[in-house]
Design a protein around this motif. Sequence first.
Motif, short mmCIF file in Angstrom:
data_model
loop_
_atom_site.label_atom_id
_atom_site.label_comp_id
_atom_site.label_asym_id
_atom_site.label_seq_id
_atom_site.Cartn_x
_atom_site.Cartn_y
_atom_site.Cartn_z
N MET A 41 43.80 -5.94 9.09
CA MET A 41 44.48 -7.20 8.81
C MET A 41 45.14 -7.75 10.06
O MET A 41 45.44 -7.01 11.00
N ASP A 42 45.40 -9.04 10.05
CA ASP A 42 46.18 -9.66 11.12
C ASP A 42 47.55 -8.99 11.17
O ASP A 42 48.14 -8.67 10.14
N SER A 43 48.06 -8.77 12.37
CA SER A 43 49.33 -8.04 12.52
C SER A 43 50.49 -8.72 11.79
O SER A 43 51.45 -8.07 11.39
N SER A 44 50.39 -10.04 11.57
CA SER A 44 51.47 -10.76 10.87
C SER A 44 51.53 -10.38 9.38
O SER A 44 52.53 -10.61 8.71
N PHE A 45 50.45 -9.77 8.87
CA PHE A 45 50.41 -9.33 7.47
C PHE A 45 50.60 -7.82 7.34
O PHE A 45 50.46 -7.28 6.25
N GLU A 46 50.90 -7.16 8.44
CA GLU A 46 50.94 -5.70 8.44
C GLU A 46 51.87 -5.12 7.38
O GLU A 46 51.57 -4.11 6.75
N ASP A 47 53.01 -5.78 7.16
CA ASP A 47 53.97 -5.28 6.17
C ASP A 47 53.40 -5.33 4.75
O ASP A 47 53.92 -4.68 3.85
N HIS A 48 52.35 -6.14 4.55
CA HIS A 48 51.75 -6.29 3.22
C HIS A 48 50.52 -5.39 3.02
O HIS A 48 49.93 -5.40 1.95
N ALA A 49 50.16 -4.63 4.04
CA ALA A 49 48.88 -3.93 4.05
C ALA A 49 48.73 -2.94 2.91
O ALA A 49 47.62 -2.73 2.41
N PRO A 56 44.57 -12.90 3.34
CA PRO A 56 43.64 -13.65 4.19
C PRO A 56 43.26 -12.89 5.46
O PRO A 56 44.06 -12.14 6.02
N ILE A 57 42.00 -13.09 5.86
CA ILE A 57 41.55 -12.63 7.18
C ILE A 57 40.88 -13.83 7.84
O ILE A 57 41.12 -14.96 7.44
N ALA A 58 40.04 -13.61 8.83
CA ALA A 58 39.40 -14.71 9.55
C ALA A 58 38.38 -15.44 8.67
O ALA A 58 37.94 -14.95 7.64
N ALA A 59 38.01 -16.65 9.11
CA ALA A 59 36.92 -17.44 8.51
C ALA A 59 37.15 -17.77 7.04
O ALA A 59 36.22 -17.84 6.24
N GLN A 61 38.27 -16.05 4.67
CA GLN A 61 37.91 -14.96 3.78
C GLN A 61 39.15 -14.12 3.50
O GLN A 61 40.23 -14.38 4.02
N THR A 62 39.00 -13.09 2.66
CA THR A 62 40.11 -12.20 2.35
C THR A 62 39.68 -10.74 2.48
O THR A 62 38.49 -10.43 2.38
N ILE A 63 40.66 -9.87 2.70
CA ILE A 63 40.44 -8.44 2.55
C ILE A 63 40.77 -8.15 1.09
O ILE A 63 41.81 -8.55 0.57
N SER A 64 39.84 -7.50 0.40
CA SER A 64 39.96 -7.34 -1.05
C SER A 64 41.14 -6.47 -1.45
O SER A 64 41.60 -5.62 -0.68
N GLN A 65 41.61 -6.69 -2.66
CA GLN A 65 42.66 -5.87 -3.25
C GLN A 65 42.18 -4.41 -3.30
O GLN A 65 41.06 -4.13 -3.72
N PRO A 66 43.01 -3.45 -2.88
CA PRO A 66 42.59 -2.04 -2.88
C PRO A 66 42.08 -1.55 -4.23
O PRO A 66 41.09 -0.82 -4.29
N PHE A 67 42.73 -1.98 -5.32
CA PHE A 67 42.25 -1.55 -6.64
C PHE A 67 40.83 -2.04 -6.87
O PHE A 67 39.98 -1.30 -7.41
N THR A 68 40.52 -3.27 -6.47
CA THR A 68 39.19 -3.83 -6.67
C THR A 68 38.15 -3.06 -5.85
O THR A 68 37.06 -2.75 -6.34
N VAL A 69 38.49 -2.75 -4.60
CA VAL A 69 37.61 -1.95 -3.75
C VAL A 69 37.33 -0.60 -4.42
O VAL A 69 36.19 -0.16 -4.54
N ALA A 70 38.40 0.05 -4.87
CA ALA A 70 38.27 1.36 -5.50
C ALA A 70 37.49 1.27 -6.81
O ALA A 70 36.67 2.14 -7.12
N PHE A 71 37.73 0.20 -7.59
CA PHE A 71 37.07 0.04 -8.88
C PHE A 71 35.56 -0.13 -8.71
O PHE A 71 34.77 0.54 -9.40
N GLN A 72 35.16 -1.02 -7.81
CA GLN A 72 33.73 -1.23 -7.58
C GLN A 72 33.07 0.05 -7.07
O GLN A 72 31.97 0.42 -7.49
#
Length: 213
Positions: A41-49, A56-59, A61-72
Motif C-alpha cells: 500500500m501507499d505509505s500514507s495508508f500504512e496505519d490502515h494496512a 486505494p492503490i494506483a490506477a 484500483q484497490t487492494i482487496s479486503q483481507p477477508f475477501t482475499v482469504a475467502f476466495q
Amino acid sequence: MKDSFRQQGKRKQLVETIKEKGITDEKVLAAIGKIPRHLFMDSSFEDHAYQDKAFPIAADQTISQPFTVAFQTQLLAISPGEKVLEIGTGSGYQTAVLCELGAKVYSIERQQELYRKTKRFLNELGYRPKFLSFGDGYKGLPSYKDYDKIIVTAGAPFVPKPLLSQLKIGGKMVIPVGIENQTMYLFTRKSAKEFEKKEYGEFRFVPLLEDKN
C-alpha cells in the motif's frame, strides 16, 4: 522494506479478525499472517494496512479486503504445485498469498501502470509467479490452459466463457459476478461441457474492465 514487530503484531490481530468471520483454512491464515500487507500500500495508508478493509492503490484500483482475499482463496482449496490463473494482479497481494500456498501462479493485469509496478515489486519481495502478463482478463491466458484453479479478483458483469474453457476437468473457478454489488460464484468443471455452480453471498469489487490492450 521494513516489517516491524508492531506490524507483525497487527497481522496477528488481523488473522484473529478473519478467523472470527469464518476463515478456517490454516494454510490461508498462515499466509495472511506472514505477508507484510503494509508494503503493498501507499505509505500514507500504512496505519490502515491491518484493518479488514479495502484501500486505494494506483490506477484507480484497490487492494482487496483481507477477508475477501482469504475467502476466495479458501473456496479454491489450493494445493502446492497447482497451476492457478489469477485475473487481476492489482497490488500483487492476492498473488503473494497464492505463492505462499505453493501454487504455480499465472497472473494477468490490464492496467499497464499497475502491471509494471507490481511485477517489479513482487520480485523485490521474493514472490515470483510463473508468468505475469499485461492483457485482457476476459480472455485469460489460453496458451497455458488447463488450469487447476482460476481466481477472478474484480467484479465481472457476466462469466467469461474463455475462462471456463481454460479450466481443466475437475478444476475450480471463483468469480464475483454483478454490476454494483457482486455475487460470489464457485464453478467446478465436471466434464467438457458440464459445470457445477455454487453461490456464496454478496461482495463488492472494482469492475473487471476489458479492451485495454
